[in-house]
Design an enzyme around this catalytic site. Structure first.
Site, PDB file in Angstrom:
ATOM      1  N   ILE A   1      -5.300  -0.021  -2.144  1.00  0.00           N
ATOM      2  CA  ILE A   1      -5.845   0.232  -3.631  1.00  0.00           C
ATOM      3  C   ILE A   1      -6.079  -1.191  -4.205  1.00  0.00           C
ATOM      4  O   ILE A   1      -6.948  -1.067  -5.236  1.00  0.00           O
ATOM      5  CB  ILE A   1      -4.509   0.880  -4.304  1.00  0.00           C
ATOM      6  CG1 ILE A   1      -5.086   1.201  -5.566  1.00  0.00           C
ATOM      7  CG2 ILE A   1      -3.440  -0.060  -4.560  1.00  0.00           C
ATOM      8  CD1 ILE A   1      -3.844   2.453  -6.359  1.00  0.00           C
TER       9      ILE A   1
ATOM     10  N   ASN B   1       8.338  -1.341 -11.173  1.00  0.00           N
ATOM     11  CA  ASN B   1       9.768  -1.174 -11.282  1.00  0.00           C
ATOM     12  C   ASN B   1      10.233  -1.293 -12.949  1.00  0.00           C
ATOM     13  O   ASN B   1       9.110  -1.721 -13.622  1.00  0.00           O
ATOM     14  CB  ASN B   1      10.832  -2.038 -10.660  1.00  0.00           C
ATOM     15  CG  ASN B   1      10.330  -3.423 -10.431  1.00  0.00           C
ATOM     16  OD1 ASN B   1      10.228  -4.065 -11.762  1.00  0.00           O
ATOM     17  ND2 ASN B   1      10.075  -4.080  -9.550  1.00  0.00           N
TER      18      ASN B   1
ATOM     19  N   GLY C   1       6.202  -3.566  -1.077  1.00  0.00           N
ATOM     20  CA  GLY C   1       5.468  -2.435  -1.237  1.00  0.00           C
ATOM     21  C   GLY C   1       3.958  -2.484  -2.057  1.00  0.00           C
ATOM     22  O   GLY C   1       3.556  -3.798  -1.940  1.00  0.00           O
ATOM     23  N   VAL C   2       3.270  -1.574  -2.617  1.00  0.00           N
ATOM     24  CA  VAL C   2       2.175  -1.865  -3.268  1.00  0.00           C
ATOM     25  C   VAL C   2       2.358  -2.675  -4.422  1.00  0.00           C
ATOM     26  O   VAL C   2       1.313  -3.375  -4.605  1.00  0.00           O
ATOM     27  CB  VAL C   2       1.557  -0.317  -3.698  1.00  0.00           C
ATOM     28  CG1 VAL C   2       2.268   0.171  -4.741  1.00  0.00           C
ATOM     29  CG2 VAL C   2       0.072  -0.520  -3.757  1.00  0.00           C
ATOM     30  N   ASP C   3       3.318  -2.754  -5.359  1.00  0.00           N
ATOM     31  CA  ASP C   3       3.474  -3.740  -6.158  1.00  0.00           C
ATOM     32  C   ASP C   3       3.439  -5.189  -6.012  1.00  0.00           C
ATOM     33  O   ASP C   3       2.636  -5.772  -6.459  1.00  0.00           O
ATOM     34  CB  ASP C   3       4.879  -3.433  -6.761  1.00  0.00           C
ATOM     35  CG  ASP C   3       5.101  -3.872  -8.452  1.00  0.00           C
ATOM     36  OD1 ASP C   3       4.219  -4.581  -8.770  1.00  0.00           O
ATOM     37  OD2 ASP C   3       6.232  -4.015  -8.484  1.00  0.00           O
TER      38      ASP C   3
ATOM     39  N   THR D   1       6.887   7.309  -3.307  1.00  0.00           N
ATOM     40  CA  THR D   1       7.235   7.761  -1.972  1.00  0.00           C
ATOM     41  C   THR D   1       7.375   6.917  -0.887  1.00  0.00           C
ATOM     42  O   THR D   1       7.601   7.092   0.042  1.00  0.00           O
ATOM     43  CB  THR D   1       5.783   8.536  -1.506  1.00  0.00           C
ATOM     44  OG1 THR D   1       4.626   7.735  -1.436  1.00  0.00           O
ATOM     45  CG2 THR D   1       5.637   9.818  -2.663  1.00  0.00           C
ATOM     46  N   GLY D   2       7.196   5.546  -1.242  1.00  0.00           N
ATOM     47  CA  GLY D   2       7.908   4.493  -0.542  1.00  0.00           C
ATOM     48  C   GLY D   2       9.299   3.908  -0.422  1.00  0.00           C
ATOM     49  O   GLY D   2       9.940   4.753  -0.308  1.00  0.00           O
TER      50      GLY D   2
HETATM   51  N1  APR Z   1      -0.951  -1.574  -0.036  1.00  0.00           N
HETATM   52  C1  APR Z   1      -1.141  -0.388  -0.219  1.00  0.00           C
HETATM   53  N2  APR Z   1      -0.324   0.864  -0.539  1.00  0.00           N
HETATM   54  C2  APR Z   1       0.772   0.473   0.110  1.00  0.00           C
HETATM   55  C3  APR Z   1       1.227  -0.971   0.255  1.00  0.00           C
HETATM   56  C4  APR Z   1       0.354  -1.877   0.379  1.00  0.00           C
HETATM   57  N3  APR Z   1       0.413  -2.927   0.800  1.00  0.00           N
HETATM   58  N4  APR Z   1       2.837  -0.929   0.941  1.00  0.00           N
HETATM   59  C5  APR Z   1       3.065   0.584   0.596  1.00  0.00           C
HETATM   60  N5  APR Z   1       1.984   1.247   0.084  1.00  0.00           N
HETATM   61  C6  APR Z   1       2.209   2.639  -0.470  1.00  0.00           C
HETATM   62  C7  APR Z   1       3.354   3.256   0.235  1.00  0.00           C
HETATM   63  O1  APR Z   1       3.071   3.757   1.502  1.00  0.00           O
HETATM   64  C8  APR Z   1       3.549   4.459  -0.675  1.00  0.00           C
HETATM   65  O2  APR Z   1       2.493   5.455  -0.302  1.00  0.00           O
HETATM   66  O3  APR Z   1       2.449   2.624  -1.778  1.00  0.00           O
HETATM   67  C9  APR Z   1       3.046   3.884  -1.955  1.00  0.00           C
HETATM   68  C10 APR Z   1       4.258   3.732  -2.818  1.00  0.00           C
HETATM   69  O4  APR Z   1       5.161   2.919  -2.156  1.00  0.00           O
HETATM   70  P1  APR Z   1       5.814   1.722  -2.770  1.00  0.00           P
HETATM   71  O5  APR Z   1       5.068   0.484  -2.795  1.00  0.00           O
HETATM   72  O6  APR Z   1       7.292   1.499  -2.024  1.00  0.00           O
HETATM   73  O7  APR Z   1       6.579   2.292  -4.163  1.00  0.00           O
HETATM   74  P2  APR Z   1       7.546   3.105  -4.653  1.00  0.00           P
HETATM   75  O8  APR Z   1       8.338   4.110  -3.757  1.00  0.00           O
HETATM   76  O9  APR Z   1       7.093   3.696  -6.001  1.00  0.00           O
HETATM   77  O10 APR Z   1       8.891   2.152  -5.196  1.00  0.00           O
HETATM   78  C11 APR Z   1       8.691   1.217  -5.972  1.00  0.00           C
HETATM   79  O11 APR Z   1       9.061  -0.796  -4.790  1.00  0.00           O
HETATM   80  O12 APR Z   1       7.632  -2.633  -4.574  1.00  0.00           O
HETATM   81  C12 APR Z   1       8.762  -2.174  -5.220  1.00  0.00           C
HETATM   82  O13 APR Z   1       8.595  -3.186  -7.463  1.00  0.00           O
HETATM   83  C13 APR Z   1       8.378  -2.014  -6.650  1.00  0.00           C
HETATM   84  O14 APR Z   1      10.891  -1.563  -7.130  1.00  0.00           O
HETATM   85  C14 APR Z   1       9.698  -1.070  -7.211  1.00  0.00           C
HETATM   86  C15 APR Z   1       9.538  -0.113  -5.819  1.00  0.00           C
END
Ligand code: APR
Length: 182
Positions: free
Chosen positions: A25, A38, A46-48, A132-133
């Site tokens: 993304i 968050n 993760g994506v954040d 979903t992560g």
């Molecule tokens: N690039 C793109 N997409 C990603 C990446 C990445 N590097 N890492 C994970 N994803 C995808 C995951 O596979 C999932 O489909 O992003 C989606 C959301 O996953 P998470 O990033 O884990 O988000 P979420 O489950 O909403 O958890 C949020 O995680 O990063 C922290 O600050 C964030 O505390 C918050 C929590």
């Protein structure tokens, strides 16, 4: 670009496309990308983490200025070094088994992200699979919510993109999209 792409035109060739693709993304060239944040807007894994790393420190500074965001709400910042114009940050719910209002809160993430995008003049928007992560929300149920809201809002956008991180997520998105539009 990796994976398959599903494109469904809606009322004409340009308006209201829903695109489901596999990818990253942070590379999307859209008006707004939606970050799975968050409530402290403090960044994380993760994506954040990926979004903040690519966008650079100015976005974190803006987030600090905003201070925080409730679960299911959405706030907008600029997008630093990304191709996108803005980042919409929405904290999804943590999955506690499904009896703590998780589905309604996740739906609010999509509703409020779309609202925020419309208010800021976005015509193209890209989503990750919020919650979903790390937050553990079951992918099928989350995907249904994400796509139901996208289908409702497609008339407000030129392009709504769902960016799947894994091949499995891509399959789930495509299957549920077919179910919802058949
Ligand atoms: N690039 C793109 N997409 C990603 C990446 C990445 N590097 N890492 C994970 N994803 C995808 C995951 O596979 C999932 O489909 O992003 C989606 C959301 O996953 P998470 O990033 O884990 O988000 P979420 O489950 O909403 O958890 C949020 O995680 O990063 C922290 O600050 C964030 O505390 C918050 C929590």
């Amino acid at each position: 670009m990796q994976g398959r792409i599903a494109v469904r035109p809606y009322r004409g060739a340009v308006m209201g496309q829903i695109i489901i693709k596999r990818g990253d993304i942070t590379k999307e060239d859209v008006d707004a990308i939606v970050n799975a944040a968050n409530t402290g807007l403090k960044g994380g894994g993760g994506v954040d983490g990926a979004i903040h790393r690519s966008a650079g420190p100015s976005v974190m500074e803006e987030c600090r200025g905003i201070g925080g965001c409730e679960t299911g709400e959405a706030v907008i910042t600029t997008a630093g070094n990304l191709l996108a114009r803005n980042i919409i940050h929405t904290p999804g719910p943590v999955w506690y088994g499904g009896h703590s209002g998780e589905s309604g809160l996740l739906r609010n993430c999509y509703i409020n992200s779309f609202k925020c995008a419309i208010e800021n003049g976005s015509r193209t928007i890209a989503f990750t699979a919020i919650s979903t992560g790390i937050y553990g929300f079951p992918v099928e149920e989350a995907t249904r919510i994400a796509l139901e809201e996208g289908i409702k809002h497609r008339g407000d956008f030129d392009r709504i993109v769902y960016v799947c991180f894994s091949a499995r997520d891509l399959d789930v998105y495509q299957k549920i999209y077919e179910e919802l539009t058949k």
